[in-house]
Each structure stands twice: as structure tokens, then as C-alpha cells.
Design an enzyme around this catalytic site. Structure first.
Site, short mmCIF file in Angstrom:
data_model
loop_
_atom_site.label_atom_id
_atom_site.label_comp_id
_atom_site.label_asym_id
_atom_site.label_seq_id
_atom_site.Cartn_x
_atom_site.Cartn_y
_atom_site.Cartn_z
N ASN A 139 0.87 -1.18 0.00
CA ASN A 139 0.00 0.00 0.00
C ASN A 139 0.90 1.23 0.00
O ASN A 139 1.50 1.56 1.02
CB ASN A 139 -0.90 -0.04 1.25
CG ASN A 139 -1.71 1.24 1.41
OD1 ASN A 139 -1.84 2.02 0.47
ND2 ASN A 139 -2.25 1.45 2.59
N SER B 125 3.32 -1.87 10.57
CA SER B 125 4.77 -1.83 10.76
C SER B 125 5.46 -3.17 10.50
O SER B 125 6.38 -3.55 11.22
CB SER B 125 5.11 -1.29 12.16
OG SER B 125 4.60 0.01 12.32
N GLU C 202 -5.39 -4.97 11.03
CA GLU C 202 -4.42 -3.90 11.18
C GLU C 202 -4.73 -3.11 12.46
O GLU C 202 -5.56 -2.19 12.43
CB GLU C 202 -4.50 -2.95 9.98
CG GLU C 202 -4.22 -3.61 8.66
CD GLU C 202 -3.64 -2.62 7.66
OE1 GLU C 202 -2.54 -2.88 7.17
OE2 GLU C 202 -4.27 -1.58 7.40
N HIS D 57 -9.61 0.98 5.04
CA HIS D 57 -8.33 1.19 5.72
C HIS D 57 -8.55 2.14 6.89
O HIS D 57 -9.38 3.06 6.81
CB HIS D 57 -7.32 1.77 4.72
CG HIS D 57 -5.92 1.78 5.25
ND1 HIS D 57 -5.49 2.73 6.15
CD2 HIS D 57 -4.87 0.96 5.04
CE1 HIS D 57 -4.21 2.48 6.45
NE2 HIS D 57 -3.83 1.40 5.79
N LYS E 262 0.06 4.23 -0.26
CA LYS E 262 -0.63 5.41 0.32
C LYS E 262 -0.47 6.63 -0.59
O LYS E 262 -0.49 6.49 -1.81
CB LYS E 262 -0.10 5.68 1.74
CG LYS E 262 -0.11 4.45 2.63
CD LYS E 262 0.07 4.78 4.07
CE LYS E 262 0.25 3.51 4.86
NZ LYS E 262 0.01 3.69 6.27
N GLY F 37 2.12 2.49 10.79
CA GLY F 37 3.02 3.62 10.55
C GLY F 37 3.68 4.14 11.81
O GLY F 37 4.29 5.21 11.81
N GLU G 83 -6.98 4.58 7.93
CA GLU G 83 -6.82 6.01 7.60
C GLU G 83 -8.09 6.56 6.95
O GLU G 83 -8.44 7.71 7.14
CB GLU G 83 -5.57 6.19 6.70
CG GLU G 83 -4.30 6.00 7.51
CD GLU G 83 -3.11 5.47 6.74
OE1 GLU G 83 -3.11 5.50 5.50
OE2 GLU G 83 -2.16 5.00 7.41
C1 PEP Z 1 -0.86 0.08 5.95
O1 PEP Z 1 -0.73 1.04 5.21
O2 PEP Z 1 -1.87 -0.60 5.85
C2 PEP Z 1 0.19 -0.23 6.92
C3 PEP Z 1 0.10 -1.34 7.60
O3 PEP Z 1 1.23 0.67 7.03
P1 PEP Z 1 2.65 0.40 7.76
O4 PEP Z 1 3.18 -0.90 7.23
O5 PEP Z 1 3.48 1.58 7.36
O6 PEP Z 1 2.39 0.35 9.24
#
Ligand code: PEP
Length: 250
Positions: free
Chosen positions: A9, A213, A167, A95, A11, A173, A97
Site C-alpha cells: 500500500n 509496521s 491492522e 483502511h 498510500k 506507521g 486512515e
Molecule cells: C498500511 O498502510 O496498511 C500499513 C500497515 O502501514 P505500515 O506498514 O506503514 O504500518
């Protein structure tokens, strides 16, 4: 049996030049005989050029979002068939976000999952608790609500085209990763919810990814858990080397 999946992803990162070169580098390093299903989700304006770079590579293209209407006066939104027409076969839905920054509700997620399936896009349905919800021991209540809503109206035959991404919001992040044990427990719980909604065979055929992460240094122990079927990777998917190492770990 369910597949192992690693999704990148990107983003709201990259520009046209860096998106296409990142796709080319990932393509070059990807072993086509890999048993892992890999997909890239670049920003919307770069779907077409990235898709062109991925043609014939075995790497799929995914969108980061979609709207659930077929067409109309919805400025700024993107219809599922538009995504199909540029080569997407997956779409990330719900997601965290989108839920927290853009106020997407469980109802929106459900509508998007249904629209994705209707247009032969595999939805990657994101669920997960915030830090506060975990501290208040609400994790399972939140997961139960999010999964129940997202799969509302989805028949058993359609459910296996869905992918779930657990998640935990506090891990996205932030550099904080759920321990493999915490992640496994949540994945197991999600699998059981799917067993109770559908049946064991159906639930066993739905890939549940971990996101939050994931890095080359922790991917292997996360993916070794029995109910973790791969990862949704944010930050580390912007480095071809890190992303390819994570694919190898899966
Ligand atoms: C994500 O964008 O779904 C995500 C898990 O980001 P990150 O790996 O940066 O934590």
C-alpha cells in the site's frame, strides 16, 4: 486452501517517475514461480502506468479505495468499473486512515465490499482496534462489529474472494508491531467469526493478512503464525528491497 498474499500500500507517496521505477524494481526482483500472491496499490493517478509496468509479471494491481456507486455526480470518487478498466483486480476497503481521517463508517465499508464483489474486484477488508479500544479491552467487540458489518450481504460463494487485513490502528506507521502472539490471537478470533458466519471450509479459504509496521526484520515470525496468511505492507513497500524480502518471508 487459502493463498499467501503480500500487498503493498503506497498510500499518498511517490510521483509518476518514482512509482513506475519502484514497480519496475519490484518486478525485476520478483520470482514469478513464487507461491505468494503479490499486489501493488499505488496512488490512483499511477494505476495505469504502474499496471503497464506489471503486465505479464504475475504481480497484480490494486486500488487503495473505491466508491460504491456505478457512476454519477460524485466529484472526486472512483467507481469500481473504472478501476477494473485500468487493470485492478483488488481494492483496499476500510483502511483505518479512511475510517479515522475521512470518517468512513461500517456502512460505507459494507457498501464498498458489496460493490467490489459485484465488479469482480477482490476487496481487502481492513479491520482493527485503536490503542484506546485495546486498553479498554474492546478489541474483540470492535473486530466482531467490523467483520459482521463488512460481510453483511456477502454469500458464502463470494466470501472466499474477500481478503481480510487485521491492522491494529496503534501499529500502523508507528513502528510498533503487534507481537506474533497478539496478532495470531486476533487472526484466530477473526477466523472463528468467519466460521460462525459461514462454515469451517469457507473460513479456511479466506486469507487473513496482518498489517502494522511489518518490516524485513519481523515479517518471518509474524508469517509463521498459523492464521497469518501474509501482510498488508505500508512504509516498507516503498523500498523494493524491503518489500521483496517481505515477500520471501511469506
Ligand atoms: C498500511 O498502510 O496498511 C500499513 C500497515 O502501514 P505500515 O506498514 O506503514 O504500518
Amino acid at each position: 486452501m487459502r493463498r499467501r498474499i503480500v500487498a503493498g500500500n503506497w498510500k499518498m507517496y511517490t510521483d509518476l517517475a518514482s512509482a513506475t521505477s519502484l514497480a519496475e524494481m519490484i518486478r525485476e526482483g520478483f520470482n514469478q514461480s513464487s507461491s505468494v500472491d503479490v499486489l501493488l496499490c499505488p496512488p490512483t493517478p499511477f494505476l495505469l502506468p504502474v499496471g503497464e509496468r506489471l503486465e505479464g509479471s504475475g504481480i497484480a494491481l490494486g486500488a487503495q479505495n473505491l466508491y460504491y456507486k456505478k457512476e454519477g455526480a460524485f466529484t472526486g470518487e472512483i467507481a469500481p468499473q473504472m478501476l477494473r478498466s485500468v487493470g485492478c483486480t483488488y481494492a483496499i476497503v476500510g483502511h483505518s486512515e479512511r475510517r479515522t481521517i475521512f470518517g468512513e463508517s461500517d456502512y460505507d465499508v459494507k457498501m464498498k465490499v458489496n460493490a467490489a464483489i459485484d465488479h469482480k474486484l477482490r476487496p481487502i477488508i481492513c479491520v482493527g482496534e485503536t490503542e484506546g479500544e485495546r486498553e479498554e479491552e474492546m478489541t474483540y467487540k470492535v473486530l466482531n462489529r467490523q467483520i459482521r458489518e463488512a460481510f453483511d450481504g456477502i454469500f458464502k460463494e463470494e466470501a472466499t474472494s474477500c481478503v481480510v487485513a487485521y491492522e491494529p490502528v496503534w501499529a500502523i506507521g508507528t513502528g510498533k508491531t503487534a507481537t506474533p502472539e497478539i496478532a495470531q490471537e486476533a487472526h484466530r478470533f477473526i477466523r472463528e467469526l468467519l466460521v460462525s458466519k459461514y462454515d469451517q471450509v469457507t473460513a479456511d479459504n479466506i486469507s487473513i493478512l496482518y498489517g502494522g509496521s511489518v518490516k524485513p526484520t519481523n515479517a518471518q515470525e509474524l508469517f509463521a503464525q498459523p492464521d497469518i496468511d501474509g501482510g498488508l505492507i505500508g512504509g516498507a513497500s516503498l523500498s523494493s528491497q524491503d518489500f521483496l524480502t517481505i515477500i520471501d518471508a511469506a
